[in-house]
Scaffold this motif. Structure first.
Motif, PDB file in Angstrom:
ATOM      1  N   UNK A 148      46.457 122.856  51.806  1.00 24.78           N
ATOM      2  CA  UNK A 148      45.859 121.659  52.405  1.00 24.78           C
ATOM      3  C   UNK A 148      46.877 120.514  52.444  1.00 24.78           C
ATOM      4  N   UNK A 149      47.612 120.331  51.351  1.00 29.40           N
ATOM      5  CA  UNK A 149      48.627 119.268  51.316  1.00 29.40           C
ATOM      6  C   UNK A 149      49.795 119.591  52.241  1.00 29.40           C
ATOM      7  N   UNK A 150      50.120 120.874  52.357  1.00 30.23           N
ATOM      8  CA  UNK A 150      51.180 121.277  53.282  1.00 30.23           C
ATOM      9  C   UNK A 150      50.786 120.979  54.729  1.00 30.23           C
ATOM     10  N   UNK A 151      49.528 121.235  55.066  1.00 27.96           N
ATOM     11  CA  UNK A 151      49.053 120.939  56.426  1.00 27.96           C
ATOM     12  C   UNK A 151      49.090 119.434  56.694  1.00 27.96           C
ATOM     13  N   UNK A 152      48.685 118.637  55.703  1.00 23.63           N
ATOM     14  CA  UNK A 152      48.736 117.178  55.863  1.00 23.63           C
ATOM     15  C   UNK A 152      50.181 116.716  56.017  1.00 23.63           C
ATOM     16  N   UNK A 153      51.076 117.286  55.232  1.00 23.12           N
ATOM     17  CA  UNK A 153      52.497 116.935  55.328  1.00 23.12           C
ATOM     18  C   UNK A 153      53.056 117.274  56.708  1.00 23.12           C
ATOM     19  N   UNK A 154      52.735 118.457  57.205  1.00 23.94           N
ATOM     20  CA  UNK A 154      53.219 118.857  58.526  1.00 23.94           C
ATOM     21  C   UNK A 154      52.604 117.996  59.629  1.00 23.94           C
ATOM     22  N   UNK A 155      51.340 117.628  59.487  1.00 24.16           N
ATOM     23  CA  UNK A 155      50.691 116.771  60.489  1.00 24.16           C
ATOM     24  C   UNK A 155      51.329 115.380  60.507  1.00 24.16           C
ATOM     25  N   UNK A 156      51.607 114.812  59.339  1.00 21.06           N
ATOM     26  CA  UNK A 156      52.269 113.503  59.282  1.00 21.06           C
ATOM     27  C   UNK A 156      53.670 113.585  59.880  1.00 21.06           C
ATOM     28  N   UNK A 157      54.376 114.655  59.572  1.00 28.92           N
ATOM     29  CA  UNK A 157      55.713 114.836  60.139  1.00 28.92           C
ATOM     30  C   UNK A 157      55.683 114.987  61.650  1.00 28.92           C
ATOM     31  N   UNK A 158      54.703 115.730  62.158  1.00 33.02           N
ATOM     32  CA  UNK A 158      54.587 115.914  63.608  1.00 33.02           C
ATOM     33  C   UNK A 158      54.221 114.603  64.305  1.00 33.02           C
ATOM     34  N   UNK A 159      53.315 113.840  63.709  1.00 33.14           N
ATOM     35  CA  UNK A 159      52.952 112.545  64.310  1.00 33.14           C
ATOM     36  C   UNK A 159      54.124 111.572  64.282  1.00 33.14           C
TER      37      UNK A 159
ATOM     38  N   UNK B 282      56.111  99.465  61.992  1.00 28.94           N
ATOM     39  CA  UNK B 282      54.957  99.542  61.099  1.00 28.94           C
ATOM     40  C   UNK B 282      54.295 100.915  61.176  1.00 28.94           C
ATOM     41  N   UNK B 283      54.057 101.419  62.376  1.00 31.67           N
ATOM     42  CA  UNK B 283      53.410 102.731  62.535  1.00 31.67           C
ATOM     43  C   UNK B 283      54.284 103.845  61.961  1.00 31.67           C
ATOM     44  N   UNK B 284      55.589 103.789  62.218  1.00 28.40           N
ATOM     45  CA  UNK B 284      56.489 104.806  61.674  1.00 28.40           C
ATOM     46  C   UNK B 284      56.546 104.722  60.148  1.00 28.40           C
ATOM     47  N   UNK B 285      56.532 103.513  59.613  1.00 34.14           N
ATOM     48  CA  UNK B 285      56.549 103.342  58.163  1.00 34.14           C
ATOM     49  C   UNK B 285      55.299 103.883  57.500  1.00 34.14           C
TER      50      UNK B 285
ATOM     51  N   UNK C  97      55.464 107.668  57.626  1.00 32.57           N
ATOM     52  CA  UNK C  97      56.445 108.152  56.652  1.00 32.57           C
ATOM     53  C   UNK C  97      55.895 108.030  55.233  1.00 32.57           C
ATOM     54  N   UNK C  98      55.195 106.941  54.946  1.00 35.17           N
ATOM     55  CA  UNK C  98      54.595 106.754  53.625  1.00 35.17           C
ATOM     56  C   UNK C  98      53.540 107.824  53.348  1.00 35.17           C
ATOM     57  N   UNK C  99      52.686 108.104  54.319  1.00 39.87           N
ATOM     58  CA  UNK C  99      51.696 109.172  54.152  1.00 39.87           C
ATOM     59  C   UNK C  99      52.385 110.525  53.984  1.00 39.87           C
ATOM     60  N   UNK C 100      53.467 110.745  54.714  1.00 36.94           N
ATOM     61  CA  UNK C 100      54.200 111.999  54.589  1.00 36.94           C
ATOM     62  C   UNK C 100      54.810 112.178  53.209  1.00 36.94           C
ATOM     63  N   UNK C 101      55.390 111.112  52.664  1.00 35.74           N
ATOM     64  CA  UNK C 101      55.974 111.186  51.314  1.00 35.74           C
ATOM     65  C   UNK C 101      54.874 111.400  50.279  1.00 35.74           C
ATOM     66  N   UNK C 102      53.750 110.721  50.457  1.00 38.64           N
ATOM     67  CA  UNK C 102      52.620 110.928  49.542  1.00 38.64           C
ATOM     68  C   UNK C 102      52.103 112.355  49.599  1.00 38.64           C
TER      69      UNK C 102
END
Length: 183
Positions: free
Chosen positions: A41-52, A159-162, A165-170
């Motif tokens: 689940x966290x991997x999917x969230x990480x990949x989704x944040x990276x793709x966005x 701001x949107x990229x930050x 990126x913050x959600x991706x790191x989390x």
């Protein structure tokens, strides 16, 4: 305790005294610090944040860099016409605008789509004036986006990229924590 029945003050005082009964008897209450959810689940969230984040950088980044590079060189282009321009404001926070720029001299040529986003600003009622750069004649834009709201677009992009990126790191840290990488 019966629902809807009034209890005497002694009963509520007794309940208040028994709140910390487990600690008084020597039982240790611990909380789990591991994130809830399966590592997938966290991997999917990480990949989704990276793709966005990738989609944001690829779609808006080059236009903002071009507009900053060509700032101050925009002039109205009388051989171009802006059509189908619209701005959609979402939740009074973010505005997505789009317009098509078509050549008047060559109407058979496909129109160029121009899209941009802004935070805390609306594009309602602004004139869609197509402009062309004096240094790069192939660069066309809308004056409102290229000059008037350039800094708003830039700060909105950062701001949107930050945030992404913050959600991706989390999500990355939660993923590592879920697979017990830090333990």
């Amino acid at each position: 305790m019966t629902f809807g029945k009034r209890q005497s003050g002694v009963g509520s005082a007794a309940q208040a005294l028994n709140v910390n009964l487990a600690a008084a008897q020597g039982h240790v209450v611990t909380e789990s610090t591991a994130p809830t959810g399966h590592p997938i689940r966290w991997l999917i969230i990480l990949l989704a944040c990276g793709a966005m984040l990738y989609g944001l950088v690829v779609s808006y980044g080059p236009d903002i860099l071009r507009d900053h590079r060509l700032a101050g060189t925009w002039q109205p282009a009388y051989d171009l016409r802006a059509m189908e321009g619209k701005c959609e404001r979402r939740n009074f926070v973010i505005t997505f605008c789009s317009a098509k720029i078509q050549s008047v001299a060559n109407p058979s040529q496909a129109p160029t789509a121009h899209r941009f986003m802004m935070l805390f600003a609306g594009g309602g009622g602004e004139a869609l004036v197509p402009v062309r750069s004096t240094t790069d004649r192939t660069a066309v834009s809308i004056f409102y986006a290229a000059e008037t709201k350039l800094w708003n677009r830039t700060l909105s992009f950062i701001f949107a990229a930050g945030i992404l990126a913050l959600f991706g790191v989390g999500a990355l840290f939660a993923f590592f924590k879920a697979v017990n990488y830090f333990d």
